[in-house]
Design an enzyme around this catalytic site. Structure first.
Site, PDB file in Angstrom:
ATOM      1  N   GLY A  58     -18.392  50.611 -55.110  1.00 29.01           N
ATOM      2  CA  GLY A  58     -19.413  51.006 -54.154  1.00 29.01           C
ATOM      3  C   GLY A  58     -20.624  51.599 -54.845  1.00 29.01           C
ATOM      4  O   GLY A  58     -20.538  52.049 -55.998  1.00 29.01           O
ATOM      5  N   CYS A  85     -13.319  50.768 -59.912  1.00 26.24           N
ATOM      6  CA  CYS A  85     -14.572  51.482 -60.147  1.00 26.24           C
ATOM      7  C   CYS A  85     -14.682  52.687 -59.209  1.00 26.24           C
ATOM      8  O   CYS A  85     -13.974  53.668 -59.392  1.00 26.24           O
ATOM      9  CB  CYS A  85     -15.750  50.522 -60.006  1.00 26.24           C
ATOM     10  SG  CYS A  85     -17.275  51.137 -60.753  1.00 26.24           S
ATOM     11  N   GLU A 174     -12.832  41.280 -60.457  1.00 26.90           N
ATOM     12  CA  GLU A 174     -13.125  40.207 -59.514  1.00 26.90           C
ATOM     13  C   GLU A 174     -14.256  39.298 -59.962  1.00 26.90           C
ATOM     14  O   GLU A 174     -14.400  38.175 -59.450  1.00 26.90           O
ATOM     15  CB  GLU A 174     -13.440  40.786 -58.134  1.00 26.90           C
ATOM     16  CG  GLU A 174     -14.758  41.547 -58.012  1.00 26.90           C
ATOM     17  CD  GLU A 174     -14.651  43.014 -58.386  1.00 26.90           C
ATOM     18  OE1 GLU A 174     -15.532  43.794 -57.984  1.00 26.90           O
ATOM     19  OE2 GLU A 174     -13.699  43.388 -59.106  1.00 26.90           O
ATOM     20  N   SER A 226     -28.531  20.993 -41.759  1.00 24.62           N
ATOM     21  CA  SER A 226     -29.596  21.065 -42.752  1.00 24.62           C
ATOM     22  C   SER A 226     -29.463  19.981 -43.800  1.00 24.62           C
ATOM     23  O   SER A 226     -30.390  19.743 -44.575  1.00 24.62           O
ATOM     24  CB  SER A 226     -29.559  22.428 -43.446  1.00 24.62           C
ATOM     25  OG  SER A 226     -28.384  22.561 -44.212  1.00 24.62           O
ATOM     26  N   GLY A 227     -28.309  19.324 -43.848  1.00 24.02           N
ATOM     27  CA  GLY A 227     -28.039  18.374 -44.908  1.00 24.02           C
ATOM     28  C   GLY A 227     -27.253  18.982 -46.038  1.00 24.02           C
ATOM     29  O   GLY A 227     -26.807  18.278 -46.939  1.00 24.02           O
ATOM     30  N   GLY A 228     -27.075  20.310 -46.006  1.00 22.05           N
ATOM     31  CA  GLY A 228     -26.335  20.991 -47.047  1.00 22.05           C
ATOM     32  C   GLY A 228     -24.846  21.038 -46.768  1.00 22.05           C
ATOM     33  O   GLY A 228     -24.360  20.593 -45.724  1.00 22.05           O
ATOM     34  N   VAL A 229     -24.112  21.601 -47.708  1.00 22.97           N
ATOM     35  CA  VAL A 229     -22.659  21.656 -47.621  1.00 22.97           C
ATOM     36  C   VAL A 229     -22.206  22.519 -46.449  1.00 22.97           C
ATOM     37  O   VAL A 229     -21.332  22.126 -45.667  1.00 22.97           O
ATOM     38  CB  VAL A 229     -22.064  22.215 -48.933  1.00 22.97           C
ATOM     39  CG1 VAL A 229     -20.545  22.327 -48.833  1.00 22.97           C
ATOM     40  CG2 VAL A 229     -22.461  21.351 -50.118  1.00 22.97           C
ATOM     41  N   ASP A 230     -22.799  23.702 -46.323  1.00 25.08           N
ATOM     42  CA  ASP A 230     -22.302  24.682 -45.366  1.00 25.08           C
ATOM     43  C   ASP A 230     -22.371  24.172 -43.925  1.00 25.08           C
ATOM     44  O   ASP A 230     -21.391  24.235 -43.183  1.00 25.08           O
ATOM     45  CB  ASP A 230     -23.087  25.992 -45.485  1.00 25.08           C
ATOM     46  CG  ASP A 230     -23.153  26.495 -46.915  1.00 25.08           C
ATOM     47  OD1 ASP A 230     -22.331  26.056 -47.733  1.00 25.08           O
ATOM     48  OD2 ASP A 230     -24.043  27.311 -47.212  1.00 25.08           O
ATOM     49  N   SER A 231     -23.539  23.653 -43.534  1.00 27.39           N
ATOM     50  CA  SER A 231     -23.683  23.186 -42.156  1.00 27.39           C
ATOM     51  C   SER A 231     -22.827  21.941 -41.911  1.00 27.39           C
ATOM     52  O   SER A 231     -22.301  21.752 -40.804  1.00 27.39           O
ATOM     53  CB  SER A 231     -25.154  22.897 -41.835  1.00 27.39           C
ATOM     54  OG  SER A 231     -25.662  21.853 -42.639  1.00 27.39           O
ATOM     55  N   LYS A 373     -18.252  29.692 -51.164  1.00 24.35           N
ATOM     56  CA  LYS A 373     -18.693  28.312 -51.324  1.00 24.35           C
ATOM     57  C   LYS A 373     -17.565  27.384 -51.755  1.00 24.35           C
ATOM     58  O   LYS A 373     -17.413  26.286 -51.217  1.00 24.35           O
ATOM     59  CB  LYS A 373     -19.846  28.248 -52.331  1.00 24.35           C
ATOM     60  CG  LYS A 373     -20.395  26.865 -52.594  1.00 24.35           C
ATOM     61  CD  LYS A 373     -21.116  26.290 -51.385  1.00 24.35           C
ATOM     62  CE  LYS A 373     -22.455  26.983 -51.176  1.00 24.35           C
ATOM     63  NZ  LYS A 373     -23.264  26.327 -50.127  1.00 24.35           N
TER      64      LYS A 373
END
Length: 519
Positions: A58, A85, A174, A226-231, A373
């Site tokens: 944090g 940490c 991580e 959008s043409g991207g991976v996520d959408s 991702k």
């Protein structure tokens, strides 16, 4: 999210930008993980029956009066705990140790020496590289604790209670900058918590499909493509859940890459048998962005116009109450928008998150909100999306607006499009596209002196920066070591083929401290 596994590990979030990354690393070990607020009560934790707890890092100092704390009764639950940490410092402070600010702040790579045998470090090299990020340090461990590892400036780089399964580590396992971090987390999960690793991403997909059906009912959902991976993955998951109730909308905002608008329409007409609406809004976006140079204002303006376009399309679609977006968790983290993470520092707003108005007329559906991702890509393949979509490099929601630094004009966008197309063509030709995670061009608001045709050039010449990174999770990234001959071809082609560019530079910054996008 509901517990869908009999092996649950919880991350108590103390405001770290990496809290979700910790959860991702745990899921990578096939152990289901959820994030919970740092102030969750011991009673509520006990009801969830976790196999282990991780206290995140944090930005605060545990010595500050108002810094986030946990319920001390958690330590009486007899649940294995790993403090990272800030989490380590908090454990030490609550249990009677001392934490102080130190003159030698450690930020970046360090080497720890493992001085004792312990299940946490089973099969880990006795000297191993780690990533440090701290200004405070444990100067005296609580009674019952002993040191497991040290650095030249940190005598308690890792500690453990000698009778209870309570661990603290000063470094971040991580992040990819800690090469053996995944092994250390695996040891905690398997050796300390007793997990077997039975959870799979397919479980997430099944759960989300059920949730979407229950949430949406018989209403229609508008999903922005959008043409991207996520959408694309979000649309595929929604289509699997509700079929013809899904209406896809593609907004051509004038901020896309060369030939992208045509490619998006072609791709999603072929792979999605759904109602596709194309909204041509180039003039609307460019008009709203005229004269704007502040990157956060760009994002907010784009988000506002984006929503306006969706509202206009909604009027044409009956029974549409929901708006779906392909928001991933890195977007949420960097926007400081996670309700479970109210103490996280905001890095930048994402148009999917920060640009949404308070009076949004749609109910928001974000089925990928808790995925990274690489998880989204894996889910896309499971849903049957073609590899050319699943493995496409990410493209920011605000498009070229955040790669065209300074004012946005059609002429500057044309320069950037042409340069970016050359970058991608050469990366593909060198068979490096799948070897790199994200590669693109950035147009800088800088004029550069040069010589062309024996004449001095300056006022009409621009600088293009090439950015290429390698990453597993997009929370941390390192710059790609592209071959010199590839960089040379990129530079030569851009300078010779793109009018208005006389200098090309290569970005060799890592994330952190830089972000992947320049704005």
């Amino acid at each position: 999210m509901a517990n869908i596994s009999d092996e649950l590990v919880l991350v108590l979030d103390f405001g770290s930008q990496y809290s979700r990354l910790i959860a991702r690393r745990i899921r990578q070990q096939h152990v289901y993980c959820e994030i919970v607020p740092h102030d969750i009560s011991a009673e509520d934790l006990k009801k969830m029956a976790p196999k282990g707890l991780v206290f995140s890092g944090g930005p605060s100092s545990v010595t500050e009066e108002l810094s986030p704390k946990c319920d001390p009764a958690i330590f009486d639950l007899d649940i294995p705990i790993l403090g990272i940490c800030y989490g380590m410092q908090l454990i030490s402070l609550i249990l009677g140790g001392e934490v102080q600010s130190v003159e030698t702040r450690e930020y970046g790579p360090a080497t720890i020496r493992i001085d004792a045998n312990d299940p946490l470090f089973e099969d880990v090299n006795r000297q191993t590289r780690v990533w440090m990020s701290h200004g405070d340090q444990v100067t005296r461990v609580p009674d019952g604790f002993k040191a497991l590892a040290t650095t030249d400036t940190c005598p308690f780089a890792a500690v453990v209670h000698q009778e209870r399964s309570i661990y603290g580590i000063q470094f971040h396992p991580e992040v990819t900058h800690t090469p053996e971090g995944g092994h250390i987390l695996r040891n905690f999960l398997r050796n300390v918590c007793g997990c077997h690793g039975t959870w799979r991403l397919e479980d997430f997909a099944d759960q989300k499909i059920a949730e979407i059906r229950e949430t949406v009912g018989d209403k229609r959902v508008i999903c922005g493509l959008s043409g991207g991976v996520d959408s694309a993955v979000a649309a595929a998951l929604l289509y699997r859940a509700i079929g013809e109730q899904l209406a896809c909308v593609f907004v051509d905002n004038g901020l896309l890459r060369l030939g992208e608008a045509e490619g998006v329409v072609s791709t999603f007409t072929k792979h999605f048998k759904t109602d596709l609406h194309v909204c041509k809004a180039q003039d609307q976006f460019l008009g709203a962005l005229e004269g704007v140079t502040d990157p956060e204002l760009k994002r907010k303006i784009i988000g506002g116009v984006f929503i306006d376009c969706f509202a206009a399309e909604t009027a044409k679609i009956e029974n549409a109450d929901f708006l779906a977006q392909g928001t991933l968790y890195p977007d949420v983290i960097e926007s400081g928008g996670d309700p479970n993470n109210p103490t996280a520092d905001q890095i930048k707003l994402h148009h999917n998150v920060g640009g949404l108005p308070d009076d949004l007329e749609f109910q928001l559906v974000e089925p990928l909100r808790y995925l990274f991702k690489d998880e989204a890509r894996q889910l896309g393949l499971q849903l049957g999306l073609p590899e050319e979509i699943v493995w496409r490099h990410p493209f920011p929601g605000p498009g070229l607006a955040v790669r065209c630094l300074g004012p946005i004009t059609e002429a500057r966008l044309d320069v950037l499009r042409a340069a970016d197309a050359i970058v991608i063509e050469e990366i593909v030709a060198a068979e490096l596209y799948r070897e790199t995670s994200q590669t693109f061009a950035v147009l800088l608001p800088v004029q550069s002196v040069g010589v062309m045709g024996d004449a001095r050039t300056y006022h009409d010449q621009n600088v293009i920066a090439v950015r290429s990174v390698n990453t597993e999770d997009f929370m941390t990234a390192d710059w790609s070591r592209l071959p010199y001959d590839v960089l040379a071809r990129i530079s030569s082609r851009i300078i010779n083929e793109v009018a208005g560019v006389n200098r090309v530079v290569y970005d060799i910054s890592s994330k952190p401290p830089a972000t992947i996008e320049w704005e």
